[in-house]
Design an enzyme around this catalytic site. Structure first.
Site, PDB file in Angstrom:
ATOM      1  N   THR A 150       6.960  -5.636   5.718  1.00 29.01           N
ATOM      2  CA  THR A 150       7.029  -6.747   4.771  1.00 29.01           C
ATOM      3  C   THR A 150       8.401  -7.408   4.850  1.00 29.01           C
ATOM      4  OG1 THR A 150       5.457  -5.645   3.307  1.00 29.01           O
ATOM      5  CG2 THR A 150       6.796  -7.387   2.351  1.00 29.01           C
TER       6      THR A 150
ATOM      7  N   ARG B  56       0.727   5.670   1.092  1.00 24.74           N
ATOM      8  CA  ARG B  56       0.027   6.710   1.840  1.00 24.74           C
ATOM      9  C   ARG B  56       0.599   8.061   1.477  1.00 24.74           C
ATOM     10  NH1 ARG B  56       1.128   4.516   6.736  1.00 24.74           N
ATOM     11  NH2 ARG B  56       3.302   4.906   6.226  1.00 24.74           N
TER      12      ARG B  56
ATOM     13  N   HIS C 297      15.068   5.498   0.326  1.00 24.40           N
ATOM     14  CA  HIS C 297      14.819   4.105   0.701  1.00 24.40           C
ATOM     15  C   HIS C 297      14.057   4.152   2.012  1.00 24.40           C
ATOM     16  CE1 HIS C 297      16.327  -0.116   1.955  1.00 24.40           C
ATOM     17  NE2 HIS C 297      15.222  -0.200   1.240  1.00 24.40           N
ATOM     18  N   ASP C 298      12.900   3.515   2.069  1.00 28.90           N
ATOM     19  CA  ASP C 298      12.017   3.678   3.223  1.00 28.90           C
ATOM     20  C   ASP C 298      12.697   3.361   4.547  1.00 28.90           C
ATOM     21  OD1 ASP C 298      12.083   0.919   2.739  1.00 28.90           O
ATOM     22  OD2 ASP C 298       9.953   0.780   2.229  1.00 28.90           O
ATOM     23  N   THR C 299      13.612   2.395   4.556  1.00 29.98           N
ATOM     24  CA  THR C 299      14.288   2.066   5.803  1.00 29.98           C
ATOM     25  C   THR C 299      15.183   3.209   6.268  1.00 29.98           C
ATOM     26  OG1 THR C 299      14.315  -0.236   5.072  1.00 29.98           O
ATOM     27  CG2 THR C 299      15.600   0.300   7.019  1.00 29.98           C
TER      28      THR C 299
ATOM     29  N   SER D  33       0.837  -1.191   0.000  1.00 24.23           N
ATOM     30  CA  SER D  33       0.000   0.000   0.000  1.00 24.23           C
ATOM     31  C   SER D  33       0.872   1.242   0.000  1.00 24.23           C
ATOM     32  CB  SER D  33      -0.930   0.014   1.223  1.00 24.23           C
ATOM     33  OG  SER D  33      -0.177   0.124   2.419  1.00 24.23           O
TER      34      SER D  33
ATOM     35  N   GLY E 172      13.292  -0.789  -1.805  1.00 26.02           N
ATOM     36  CA  GLY E 172      14.538  -0.697  -2.558  1.00 26.02           C
ATOM     37  C   GLY E 172      14.567  -1.520  -3.821  1.00 26.02           C
TER      38      GLY E 172
ATOM     39  N   GLY F  37       5.452  -0.498  10.940  1.00 27.48           N
ATOM     40  CA  GLY F  37       4.127  -1.056  11.199  1.00 27.48           C
ATOM     41  C   GLY F  37       4.141  -2.306  12.053  1.00 27.48           C
TER      42      GLY F  37
END
Length: 464
Positions: free
Chosen positions: A264, A16, A239-241, A14, A80, A410
């Protein structure tokens, strides 16, 4: 009208659009728009639906304006390794192929055959995984030369979103560091490795560091979202991390704290001033990825909640319960404690995750989980055991042992998994923030705007 920093945060399942406002040391985050992210099977390949994702992002920006926010800047973060191409006229050549595509299997072995793996690791510093961009590009050179021949620039997912917002093509450092094409020491493109792989130099553009401005919104995008003023698109930890870790930047360098970004994927590691590029780091399964402020995220990529997410998707199709609270309660009551190897390639993208788990136990002549509660308990026990292994491996390479674990993202909401992790590792575990990626994204935008000097300036976070 409140001034807001907008985080466009894309995950594997998803996305946001989140607005962040800062007042007197308080960060208020407001979810504006949430949307699905699906993988599309087409012509034997698995793609991301990039045009739909871009449309959802701009819809979120439009909704933010309608909600009364004046947008100060926008930052984009994604997972990534995945990438797309634009041609010399700026056209998207094809939808990006998903890292779970079947064709990727074996790509690392094909590339590294006949090469000295320790020497390779000493340059790239990445855990050897088939999904790494380098290996996939080497496959493309053999199997899809026409696409590479038509490409002008390679853009990783957040770069691609930014390009179609600003018309400026560039590659942000933290996302590029997941590719295997960055020199881990210099933080620049590894041109010798690019040449060794036979890839065209012009594909790899200017690297921007977190905190730099990529460009401003095009007139077309401004019209779509209903504004008449300029808005910067900021290179955050794309990169989200990297953004998630930045949300707790004021704690991760103290008291021997390791972080676990739980989603994930589970990313378990520490931040360092310089990479660790030894053979021991390679055989331990560690990767050196780019962080904010020149830091190195020294970590292991571990299959995280993907297995549980896949089970839930399967149960949803079968009409079974997928209420998260109910499933966790059933797992609490379950006495099933046997574990699977969560990193086994069989769990990457099976036709049926529940059948794959049962087969795993059948092959070992062991009792398999039967109920949904047993399945969930099995997955969570297995993850906790894998985290213990990761901490043990970290301690073998660091001068001082890990003394504390901060779980962010999350997955930090999963109290049962947190307790099992604390029990397995023997470490005190702190949980949160759950919205770590969006928070880190927004905080770096605010720092770029000189609204704050560091994440430590934020004393309270309010979610609305």
């Amino acid at each position: 009208m409140k001034e807001a920093y907008i985080a466009a945060d894309f995950g594997g399942g998803s996305g946001r659009v989140i607005a962040g406002t800062i007042d007197d040391g308080r960060l208020t985050i407001t979810e504006i728009h949430r949307f699905g992210n699906r993988q599309v099977r087409l012509g034997g390949h698995t793609y991301w639906d990039f045009p739909a994702l871009f449309a959802d992002m701009t819809e979120g920006l439009r909704k933010a304006v309608e909600a009364g926010f004046r947008i100060k800047s926008i930052g984009i973060d994604t997972w990534g390794v995945d990438f797309g191409f634009i041609d010399s006229r700026g056209n998207l050549l094809s939808n990006p192929v998903c890292y779970r595509d079947d064709s990727i299997t074996g790509s690392s072995g094909r590339y590294l055959a006949g090469r000295d793996i320790d020497t390779h690791y000493s340059m790239a510093g990445l855990q050897v995984m088939d999904i790494n961009s380098l290996y996939r590009l080497a496959d493309m050179k053999r199997n899809s030369p026409d696409i590479l021949g038509a490409a002008h620039r390679l853009l990783f997912m957040p770069d691609l979103f930014s390009y179609f917002l600003t018309s400026v093509d560039c590659n942000e450092y933290t996302i590029a560091s997941t590719s295997g094409l960055i020199d881990a020491r210099s933080r620049c493109w590894n041109h010798s490795l690019i040449a060794e792989a036979g890839l065209p130099e012009h594909l790899f553009g200017r690297i921007v560091m977190p905190g730099e401005v990529r460009g401003t919104l095009t007139d077309d995008v401004k019209r779509q979202i209903g504004i008449d003023y300029d808005v910067n698109v900021v290179a955050v930890g794309s990169h989200d991390t990297a953004s998630a870790v930045y949300s707790v930047a004021h704690t991760y360098d103290t008291d021997g704290t390791a972080y676990l970004s739980s989603g994930t994927w589970s990313l378990l590691g520490v931040t360092l001033a310089e990479p660790i590029l030894s053979p021991q780091a390679r055989t331990g399964g560690f990767t050196n990825e780019g962080g904010i402020d020149g830091r190195i995220r020294f970590l292991q990529n571990i299959t995280g909640l993907w297995i549980l997410q896949s089970l839930m998707a399967e149960w949803r199709r079968e009409g079974l319960s997928t209420d998260y609270g109910h499933l966790i309660a059933e797992a609490e009551k379950s006495g099933f404690t046997a574990c699977i190897d969560v990193d086994d390639a069989r769990f990457t993208n099976p036709h049926s995750m529940s059948e794959e788990i049962k087969e795993y136990f059948r092959e070992r002549s062991a009792e398999a989980p039967h109920t949904q509660g047993d399945m969930v308990r099995c997955v969570l026990e297995s993850l906790a055991l894998r985290y213990k292994k990761g901490i043990d491996n970290l301690n073998n390479l660091l001068p001082e042992p890990v003394r504390r674990l901060q779980i962010i993202g999350g997955g930090s909401r999963n109290a049962l998994l947190n307790r099992l992790t604390e029990k397995a590792t023997g470490l005190p575990v702190s949980a949160g923030p759950a919205e770590a990626t969006a928070i880190g994204n927004i905080l770096l935008q605010a720092r770029t705007d000189r609204k704050i000097a560091s994440p430590a300036d934020i004393t309270e976070i309010i979610q609305t």
